[in-house]
Every structure is written in C-alpha cells, then in structure tokens.
Design an enzyme around this catalytic site. Structure first.
Site, PDB file in Angstrom:
ATOM      1  N   ASP A   1       0.944  -1.325   0.094  1.00 25.88           N
ATOM      2  CA  ASP A   1       0.031  -0.039  -0.019  1.00 25.88           C
ATOM      3  C   ASP A   1       0.797   1.197  -0.068  1.00 25.88           C
ATOM      4  OD1 ASP A   1      -1.910   2.106   0.760  1.00 25.88           O
ATOM      5  OD2 ASP A   1      -3.280   0.432   1.069  1.00 25.88           O
TER       6      ASP A   1
ATOM      7  N   GLY B   1      -4.670   5.024   2.489  1.00 23.46           N
ATOM      8  CA  GLY B   1      -4.857   3.904   3.587  1.00 23.46           C
ATOM      9  C   GLY B   1      -4.070   4.474   4.819  1.00 23.46           C
TER      10      GLY B   1
ATOM     11  N   PHE C   1      -7.006  -4.572  -4.193  1.00 23.50           N
ATOM     12  CA  PHE C   1      -7.869  -3.585  -3.866  1.00 23.50           C
ATOM     13  C   PHE C   1      -7.413  -2.013  -4.038  1.00 23.50           C
ATOM     14  CE2 PHE C   1      -8.660  -7.069  -0.713  1.00 23.50           C
ATOM     15  CZ  PHE C   1     -10.171  -7.063  -1.014  1.00 23.50           C
TER      16      PHE C   1
ATOM     17  N   ALA D   1      -6.675   1.017  -5.461  1.00 24.96           N
ATOM     18  CA  ALA D   1      -7.348   1.976  -6.731  1.00 24.96           C
ATOM     19  C   ALA D   1      -7.802   3.345  -6.068  1.00 24.96           C
ATOM     20  CB  ALA D   1      -8.590   1.232  -7.287  1.00 24.96           C
TER      21      ALA D   1
ATOM     22  N   SER E   1     -11.206   5.707  -6.038  1.00 28.22           N
ATOM     23  CA  SER E   1     -12.594   5.273  -6.204  1.00 28.22           C
ATOM     24  C   SER E   1     -13.499   6.302  -5.919  1.00 28.22           C
ATOM     25  CB  SER E   1     -12.588   4.171  -5.033  1.00 28.22           C
ATOM     26  OG  SER E   1     -12.205   4.706  -3.776  1.00 28.22           O
TER      27      SER E   1
ATOM     28  N   TYR F   1     -14.399   6.759 -13.116  1.00 28.85           N
ATOM     29  CA  TYR F   1     -14.111   5.694 -12.117  1.00 28.85           C
ATOM     30  C   TYR F   1     -14.461   4.299 -12.904  1.00 28.85           C
ATOM     31  CZ  TYR F   1     -14.639   2.717  -8.308  1.00 28.85           C
ATOM     32  OH  TYR F   1     -14.754   1.466  -7.354  1.00 28.85           O
TER      33      TYR F   1
ATOM     34  N   LYS G   1     -12.085   0.985 -13.957  1.00 25.83           N
ATOM     35  CA  LYS G   1     -12.269  -0.313 -13.611  1.00 25.83           C
ATOM     36  C   LYS G   1     -13.050  -1.435 -14.611  1.00 25.83           C
ATOM     37  CE  LYS G   1     -11.766  -0.244  -8.976  1.00 25.83           C
ATOM     38  NZ  LYS G   1     -10.996  -1.182  -8.328  1.00 25.83           N
TER      39      LYS G   1
ATOM     40  N   PHE H   1     -21.356  -3.245  -4.544  1.00 23.08           N
ATOM     41  CA  PHE H   1     -22.124  -1.962  -4.704  1.00 23.08           C
ATOM     42  C   PHE H   1     -21.773  -1.083  -3.598  1.00 23.08           C
ATOM     43  CE2 PHE H   1     -23.816  -4.677  -7.628  1.00 23.08           C
ATOM     44  CZ  PHE H   1     -24.775  -4.067  -8.467  1.00 23.08           C
TER      45      PHE H   1
ATOM     46  N   ARG I   1     -29.556   3.358  -3.048  1.00 27.01           N
ATOM     47  CA  ARG I   1     -28.165   2.246  -3.418  1.00 27.01           C
ATOM     48  C   ARG I   1     -28.408   1.132  -2.483  1.00 27.01           C
ATOM     49  NH1 ARG I   1     -27.707   5.579  -6.969  1.00 27.01           N
ATOM     50  NH2 ARG I   1     -25.682   6.690  -7.441  1.00 27.01           N
TER      51      ARG I   1
END
Length: 339
Positions: free
Chosen positions: A32, A37, A73, A75, A77, A141, A145, A169, A221
């Site tokens: 990372d 993060g 993971f 990315a 976002s 975005y 992906k 989601f 959502r």
C-alpha cells in the site's frame, strides 16, 4: 501458510480483508502506498509501503517468497474526483493494474481476486442488475475499472491466469468488534458522513439531489456490509485455489435504501438530531443501483450475515463514537530495499 498479497490492504475494505485472512490461517502481505490507507489499520500482517505502478515495489513483494494469490484492492475510487481528474484514475487504476498483471505473469502467480464495482454498469436499464447486463459506465472511475477487467481477461487468455472479478455495490459498516472502521480523507461515503453529522464532527449532512426518479427523490443504493464483502472475497480465493474457473460476481443485498432512508436509519440508531441541507446532483451519479447477487450465492455459497441497514449503521456508529480514538498499534512497515 499460503501467502496472499493484498494490494491496498491499508484501506477500508482491504484492511478488513487482511484481518479475515489472518484469522482464517493465511499469511496476508500488504502492499500500500498509504495515499489513502492507514498504516495502523494493518493488523496481524506485514506492510510494505509501495505502489503498484512501481515495478521495484512489486519485485520487493514477489521475489523473496512464493505468493499464492493476489487480492487487488489498490485503486482510486471517488466518482466525483474521477470526473475532474481522469488522469489520476487512468494512471492508478489502469496503469497500476497493468503493472501488477505483468509482475504476476513474470513471477508465475496464477490466482487473482479483483475488487471491481457496480459503476461499470452505469445507468442500468434493468434493476436489480445481473452480471450479464451491458456495461456502460457514466464516469471515469467506472470506465477505468471496466478497462482493468478487460486487461485481466486478456492476461487470463495469454498467461493461464485464473481470476474472480467482484463487482460490489456500496460498502458500509465496519468490523463488529470495533478494531477497524472507515477513515477516508476527505470522507465522501454517505454512511460515515451522516454519522459524523450525528457525532458533531460535522455541522450538517448535504443531500446531493432530491429530484431523482425515485419514491423520495434521493438516490437509491444497495448497501453491503464490509464483512460480507470480505467473506465473498475469501470464498472466491478458496474457489480459485481449489482450481475452479474464472468468474464475475455481483455483491449486494438486492434491496436498496435511499439517501433519505439512510439518514432516518442514523437518526433511529444514534438517537441524534441531524441538520440536513439539500444540494444539487453530482455529475456521474446514477439514480438507482441494485444488485442481483444470486450467482454469488449459488456459485460461491455466499450468504451475507449483516444484511440489515440498521446493523451496518450500528457497527459504523460504534467505530465513530467509541473506537476511532483507540486504534490498535500499527504493524511495522517494511521499507523497500530493507531486509
């Protein structure tokens, strides 16, 4: 112990995944760059500070010992950010994934679990959305992906790579024990934003658009608990290690909640008053996103444990109100070039 490289393992979902891997007897190894993060979110694992776009960083994690699989993971976002800074998203999400795939090819790593998104579907014509639905992203975005998914398929054909793409989601909740939570800077996700308004860390919550074609005018959502997301990743990993074929799965609960309903849930769970400000729509936001996750349930045996919105809110509220001030000590990062 099988070593699993977790890129972006210091982020929200990645750190929860690392904790679950360690508890299930794997050896997670985290790469990372800590741009979003947090080092102190890496529990029970080794952290290497580095970037997927840097081949030297990838060599530092692949060369010393066999890596049995990769969970990717890492990315950018944020939908809104991708609209005004597409270069950042193509550089990180596409170029970073390409570099990772090349390193996996060169080191003979054949198993990949890829963190994708419902944003690849865009403004879907059918709800809930199945994996077979046409992909037509409406923001950079989602387009980055989808481009990464295409590269993965191409490498799979050329290099005997087996993969699972997980299109999830809206992640919500946090570790029920309170060891980990959501800590984006700046925060853009709805649930932590509303909880910050409830705790007093934020003066109000702004609703982006009240004129969508939904029952109450706000976006709908499909929220899925981060622990349930991680359990699907774990099942996907085990499936690949058992020699099963590549696959694409949606991850969601199949039931949607509007922005207004999330705010009501926070009021119900916390008992706090919230000041709500009505704002305009954000570019690139679809009105409704709902998952059809039957395939993941049938093929993976995935069964979400924390499907109720109030449960997700309660876990996240525990982190916001109590645990954010008392995090565990961080794992010592391994610097590139160090023994």
């Amino acid at each position: 112990m099988k070593t699993i490289l977790v890129t972006g393992g210091a982020g929200f979902i990645g750190s929860h995944m690392v904790q679950m891997l360690a508890r299930r007897g794997y050896r997670p190894l985290v790469l990372d760059n800590l741009s979003t993060g947090h080092a102190d979110a890496v529990l029970d694992a080794e952290l290497v500070v580095g970037d997927c776009r840097d081949r030297a960083a990838l060599d530092a994690v692949f060369a010393p010992e066999p890596v049995h699989a990769v969970m990717h993971f890492a990315a950018c976002s944020r939908v809104d950010e991708s609209m005004y800074d597409p270069h950042k998203y193509y550089d990180n999400n596409v170029a970073g994934t390409l570099n990772l795939l090349a390193a996996m090819r060169d080191y003979g790593v054949r198993n990949l679990v890829f963190s994708s998104t419902a944003a690849v579907y865009g403004n879907a014509s059918n709800q809930p959305i199945r994996e077979s639905h046409p992909t037509c992203p409406v923001n950079p975005y989602g387009r980055t992906k989808l481009a990464a998914e295409g590269m993965i398929r191409d490498f799979a054909r050329a290099c005997d790579l087996r993969y699972t793409v997980l299109r999830y989601f809206n992640a919500a909740g946090c570790d029920p024990a309170g060891r980990l939570g959501e800590r984006h800077e700046p925060e853009t996700h709805l649930v932590p934003l509303v909880l910050q308004a409830a705790s007093g860390r934020r003066l109000s919550i702004q609703v982006h658009g009240g004129d969508y074609p939904t029952p109450d005018g706000t976006c709908i959502r499909d929220y899925v608990h981060v622990q349930d997301l991680c359990s699907a990743h774990l099942l996907s990993l085990q499936r690949l290690l058992d020699g099963c074929d590549s696959a694409v799965f949606n991850l969601g609960n199949g039931s949607g909640y509007s922005v207004a309903e999330v705010i009501q849930s926070v009021r119900r769970v916390t008992g706090r008053h919230l000041r709500v400000i009505e704002g305009s729509r954000r570019p690139g936001d679809p009105a409704v996103l709902l998952a059809d996750s039957r395939l993941a349930r049938e093929e993976l045996g995935w069964l979400p444990r924390f499907a109720q919105l109030d449960t997700m809110i309660a876990h996240a509220w525990h982190w916001e109100s109590v645990c954010d001030a008392g995090r565990a000590e961080p794992a010592a990062p391994r610097l590139l070039g160090a023994a």
